[in-house]
Design an enzyme around this catalytic site. Structure first.
Site, PDB file in Angstrom:
ATOM      1  N   SER B  94       0.551  -7.058  10.698  1.00 28.43           N
ATOM      2  CA  SER B  94       0.895  -7.022   9.285  1.00 28.43           C
ATOM      3  C   SER B  94      -0.292  -6.475   8.524  1.00 28.43           C
ATOM      4  O   SER B  94      -1.433  -6.608   8.965  1.00 28.43           O
ATOM      5  CB  SER B  94       1.191  -8.453   8.815  1.00 28.43           C
ATOM      6  OG  SER B  94       1.487  -8.471   7.441  1.00 28.43           O
ATOM      7  N   ARG B 350       5.111  -2.026  14.088  1.00 28.43           N
ATOM      8  CA  ARG B 350       6.189  -3.024  14.001  1.00 28.43           C
ATOM      9  C   ARG B 350       7.127  -2.624  12.892  1.00 28.43           C
ATOM     10  O   ARG B 350       6.682  -2.146  11.847  1.00 28.43           O
ATOM     11  CB  ARG B 350       5.566  -4.419  13.730  1.00 28.43           C
ATOM     12  CG  ARG B 350       6.539  -5.564  13.672  1.00 28.43           C
ATOM     13  CD  ARG B 350       7.092  -5.891  15.058  1.00 28.43           C
ATOM     14  NE  ARG B 350       7.885  -7.116  15.038  1.00 28.43           N
ATOM     15  CZ  ARG B 350       9.209  -7.167  14.829  1.00 28.43           C
ATOM     16  NH1 ARG B 350       9.879  -6.066  14.633  1.00 28.43           N
ATOM     17  NH2 ARG B 350       9.834  -8.328  14.820  1.00 28.43           N
ATOM     18  N   THR B 386       4.879 -12.403   4.133  1.00 32.35           N
ATOM     19  CA  THR B 386       4.338 -13.590   4.789  1.00 32.35           C
ATOM     20  C   THR B 386       4.577 -14.841   3.951  1.00 32.35           C
ATOM     21  O   THR B 386       4.977 -15.881   4.473  1.00 32.35           O
ATOM     22  CB  THR B 386       2.833 -13.428   5.049  1.00 32.35           C
ATOM     23  OG1 THR B 386       2.583 -12.132   5.561  1.00 32.35           O
ATOM     24  CG2 THR B 386       2.340 -14.468   6.029  1.00 32.35           C
ATOM     25  N   CYS B 546       9.501   6.647  18.566  1.00 32.63           N
ATOM     26  CA  CYS B 546       8.899   5.519  19.262  1.00 32.63           C
ATOM     27  C   CYS B 546       7.381   5.612  19.178  1.00 32.63           C
ATOM     28  O   CYS B 546       6.800   6.607  19.622  1.00 32.63           O
ATOM     29  CB  CYS B 546       9.332   5.488  20.727  1.00 32.63           C
ATOM     30  SG  CYS B 546       8.483   4.196  21.647  1.00 32.63           S
ATOM     31  N   CYS B 571       6.158  -0.554  25.880  1.00 29.24           N
ATOM     32  CA  CYS B 571       6.813  -1.032  24.660  1.00 29.24           C
ATOM     33  C   CYS B 571       5.924  -1.923  23.809  1.00 29.24           C
ATOM     34  O   CYS B 571       5.236  -2.813  24.329  1.00 29.24           O
ATOM     35  CB  CYS B 571       8.084  -1.778  25.041  1.00 29.24           C
ATOM     36  SG  CYS B 571       9.087  -2.297  23.633  1.00 29.24           S
ATOM     37  N   CYS B 574       8.372  -3.084  18.762  1.00 33.35           N
ATOM     38  CA  CYS B 574       8.485  -2.789  17.335  1.00 33.35           C
ATOM     39  C   CYS B 574       9.925  -2.785  16.855  1.00 33.35           C
ATOM     40  O   CYS B 574      10.167  -2.965  15.670  1.00 33.35           O
ATOM     41  CB  CYS B 574       7.808  -1.464  16.993  1.00 33.35           C
ATOM     42  SG  CYS B 574       8.777   0.001  17.380  1.00 33.35           S
ATOM     43  N   CYS B 577      13.679   1.525  18.011  1.00 38.21           N
ATOM     44  CA  CYS B 577      14.770   2.182  18.734  1.00 38.21           C
ATOM     45  C   CYS B 577      16.086   1.466  18.500  1.00 38.21           C
ATOM     46  O   CYS B 577      17.135   2.096  18.358  1.00 38.21           O
ATOM     47  CB  CYS B 577      14.465   2.260  20.230  1.00 38.21           C
ATOM     48  SG  CYS B 577      14.069   0.690  20.987  1.00 38.21           S
TER      49      CYS B 577
END
Lengths: 219, 602
Positions: B94, B350, B386, B546, B571, B574, B577
């Site tokens: 974040s 992310r 958050t 990606c 991977c 995130c 996809c």
């Protein structure tokens, strides 16, 4: 914090020895600050019977670790000390060997197979060496350090993690073991490997020879 | 696939009063298909009063609040939190300029107890925001614009690493008696015959790529709970299945959720380039006027700088690469001036929610509820989620305690439904904020950058969010992707290795890893579709969006035609996809627990 992979293999091997009744009890030991308790809990969750935490905030060098483990070994009187061959942060590959030296015990390092003969009080260990595999036999008690192909460690399951919370972790200090852990090594310099420079496309063999002579200075 | 799954389960014994059925099982189709069906072992069951999926800010706040109330009331109720990352914080990424509003509610006196040896001494809120700047970037220059009111952080908010904060929250939670289990992935939701959620099954471990069992095979466990809270973050895999199962979006009349992909790096920069507490936000370059997004540069303590680019996933050009746009962002003079000569410490990516109020689904269902970004409480103009996630966790934790207490007193067993959680959220400051902010993001989708900014100004300054209309998100992000033939392919320059990097170098810095010998966790409903739709019609967008290089098109040896190769090991979890595939052919399922990125300061 995850356990050092070679140490995980050592814990797994210890558990397999207990399961085959070659040993009675598996004790997991770790040394350092409070965080190492997580590693010990993982070992307990995998199946170790009890754990010992040698608590210190001091940065520990391999010799200090070996001395502490030797002091513990004299107290606990184990049949076997199983260690990972090296820690993946320091890559020192010294602790097991020094431990054996301090205790005057036989050592079999880089083990890829371990067979214990309880009756004869000996162990047959296959070691991974540069030339291939070497098989030794040694008297117990002994120090064995584990290499990658010895076994595939089991996963700690959730129910075992819960049970492990109730297993005891004994706490000791270096003072109680009578070991001085002051650092003896001083780091002078740390540098990154040289950046990889780009290559150059050359036109002829004559150019190559000239560059090897004048720039690389190898001929 | 579902039928075979049910067969494999027929031999199971269940120790619970109500039988558990996995009506929507998605596990183990491969093993059955290859004929290697092994005798189904009975799975072990663990009982908890409250089970929380996801050790993020929402999940941990819920657990902590729950335990605080247990302590006050002297009730001994059990709560566990499962987390798919190898440790808490490993999958947390974040910006983050943290608004402490919810933290103040969770720990009312935290700021007075930060002295040596006190309870909040090592709470990682060490750098207050000292200055806010907002820029419009063009190819070579930057124009300073007035700070939008949503971006006023100076003196109030903290620049933090959310990975560090969640680690602190987890430590606190464990001290309060919460069982936190990192390395365990929630694989399936468990339902009873009355269609209530009765818990979560963790994934089996030690399954090989072909679906067979390795010597280290360890079955997962069934975590049975009277209430399960799902705090998996944006586009959580179990949350998605719950939304489908109960029709949670339709039940609320919600718009489809829209997302953005955030790419982030943390750098250590030379002293003279570091201004601790400086908060910079940018719009414009490198994104064009029809692509939503913006960049950030946050100066943390200790010469560390967090920077990144958020790219709205409703972009149209199928050859757009958010990762490459991020590299272009770093090349801009304003950004390069901050990081040149420094060292990149970590990288990650992310997806985040941008749908706001309009996309919030029905929150509670029998036996469970959605919290945090799994529901979607992020305030898009503020780019903060958050504090709202934590608040939803606090409210859910309180309601969970109340509902379980009432059930216990009445002698009722069985799944709990949180009847007041959604209502309480609706009257909370979370909804107030989201209400005010609701028309800003959709304006950009409708009218592009300039129209969007005009609409944002109108809504913020003049109407203050009280306008009687609410702009809706008409399409899901994947529907916005246009065909490749209508758009010129984007050409991106090569990385210089100094401030810009290729994907493998960046991936190394994310610490991502998975045990390679496991079934691929990215499941294609139609494995042949990429070669007939994705590649010819869209130019293979998954290879472009990606941020981990999972998807690649390689020439097939036999036919010479491009074939999709999936490097699942790379991977970053995130979820881009799952969001952006044009035909929604890709389902992101959870891999073996403990795999994925290993963020420590993100």
């Amino acid at each position: 914090m995850s356990m050092n992979p070679f140490c995980e293999i050592a814990v797994e091997e210890a558990l397999r020895l207990r399961e085959s009744k070659a040993v009675d009890e598996v004790v997991a030991v770790s040394l350092g600050p409070q965080q190492v308790q997580e590693t010990l809990r993982t070992a307990l969750a995998m199946g170790a019977d009890r754990a010992i935490h040698v608590s210190t905030e001091q940065q520990l060098e391999p010799l200090a670790v070996a001395k502490l483990l030797a002091a513990l070994a004299r107290r606990e009187q184990p049949l076997l000390c199983l260690l990972g061959k090296q820690a993946i942060d320091g890559d020192n590959n010294q602790t097991g060997q020094m431990l054996a030296g301090l205790l005057s015990w036989p050592q079999a390092t880089f083990a890829s197979k371990v067979e214990l003969d309880k009756a004869a009080s000996s162990a047959k260990v296959t070691r991974e060496v540069d030339g291939g595999l070497e098989t030794l036999s040694c008297q117990l008690p002994a120090v064995i350090t584990t290499d990658l192909r010895l076994n595939e460690p089991r996963y700690a399951t959730l129910p075992n993690i819960m049970k492990a919370k109730k297993k005891p972790i004994a706490k000791l200090t270096p003072q109680e073991l009578g070991v001085d852990v002051t650092q003896q090594l001083v780091t002078l310099q740390v540098e990154e490997p040289a950046q990889r420079k780009g290559g150059v496309v050359l036109g002829s063999v004559a150019e190559l020879v000239e560059k090897l002579h004048k720039e690389a200075k190898v001929i | 696939m579902f039928g075979l799954g049910l067969l494999a389960r027929a031999a199971r014994q269940h120790q619970l009063q109500c039988t558990v059925s996995r009506l929507f099982s998605s596990c183990r189709p491969l093993a059955a298909a290859t004929g290697a069906v092994q005798q189904a072992q009975p799975r072990e069951q663990l009982q908890y009063d409250l089970c929380i999926v996801g050790a993020g800010p929402a999940g941990l706040s819920a657990a902590i609040r729950f335990k605080q109330l247990c302590k006050e009331d002297n009730r001994d109720l059990s709560v566990c939190v499962i987390e798919k990352g190898s440790e808490v914080g490993a999958h947390i990424l974040s910006g983050n300029v943290f608004e402490p509003r919810a933290l103040d509610e969770l720990f009312p006196k935290w700021s007075e107890q930060q002295g040596e040896g006190q309870a909040f001494a090592d709470l990682p809120l060490r750098q207050k925001a000292t200055a806010d700047r907002f820029y419009m970037l063009t190819q070579g220059s930057s124009i300073r614009l007035p700070n939008p009111p949503q971006m006023k952080n100076r003196g109030k908010n903290y620049i933090i690493s959310l990975s560090e904060l969640t680690r602190w929250l987890a430590k606190h939670a464990e001290e309060q008696g919460v069982d936190v289990f990192p390395g365990f992935a929630g694989k399936e939701v468990l339902y009873d015959w009355h269609n209530a959620v009765v818990g979560v099954a963790t994934g089996d471990m030690g399954i090989a790529k072909d679906g067979s069992r390795k010597p280290s095979y360890t079955p997962g466990v069934d975590l049975m709970a009277r209430l399960t809270l799902f705090g998996e973050g944006a586009r959580g895999s179990l949350s998605q299945s719950l939304m489908q199962h109960y029709g949670l979006r339709e039940a609320a009349g919600a718009s489809p959720q829209t997302y953005a992909l955030g790419l982030k790096e943390v750098w250590e920069v030379p002293e003279e380039q570091h201004q601790p507490g400086l908060v910079v936000h940018t719009v414009g370059y490198p994104l064009d006027n029809s692509t939503y997004g913006g960049g950030w540069i946050y100066h943390m303590e200790g010469r560390r700088v967090s920077l990144g680019l958020v790219v709205g996933l409703d972009y149209a050009n199928p050859s757009l690469s958010p990762y490459q746009e991020f590299q272009a962002f770093k090349r801009h003079p304003l950004v390069a001036a901050t990081i040149v000569g420094g060292t990149c410490l970590q990288y990650g990516a992310r997806s985040l929610n941008e749908g706001g109020l309009q996309s919030i689904p029905k929150l509670a269902f029998p036996g469970g509820a959605l919290i945090g970004c799994s529901a979607g409480f992020l305030n898009t103009p503020k780019i903060k989620g958050t504090h709202t996630a934590m608040k939803s966790g606090i409210v859910a934790g309180e309601e969970a305690f109340r509902a379980l207490g009432l059930a216990d007193d009445a002698g009722k067993k069985g799944p709990i439904t949180l009847r007041n959680y959604a209502d309480r959220m609706e009257v909370s400051w979370v909804y107030q904020e989201l209400e005010r902010a609701r028309n800003i993001r959709p304006g950009f989708s409708k009218w592009g950058l300039w129209g969007g900014m005009a609409n944002a100004a109108l809504s913020t300054y003049l109407l203050r969010g009280r306008e009687p209309w609410t702009l809706k998100h008409r399409h899901a992000d994947h529907e916005a992707t246009k065909l490749a033939r209508d758009w010129p392919p984007k050409d991106y320059p090569k990385p210089d290795g100094v401030t810009t990097f290729d994907i493998p170098t960046s991936l190394y810095r994310s610490g991502t890893n998975h045990n390679h010998d496991q079934p691929p966790h990215l499941v294609l409903a139609d494995p042949g579709l990429p070669e007939v739709v994705n590649h010819p019609q869209y130019g293979g967008p998954e290879a472009k969006y990606c941020p981990a290089g999972v998807y690649e098109y390689a020439a097939d040896e036999a036919s010479g035609r491009p074939r999709l190769v999936i490097n699942a090991q790379n991977c970053l979890h995130c979820k881009a996809c799952s969001i952006k595939d044009p035909r929604q052919n890709i389902t992101w399922t959870v891999p073996e627990g403990g795999g994925g990125p290993n963020y420590t300061i993100m």
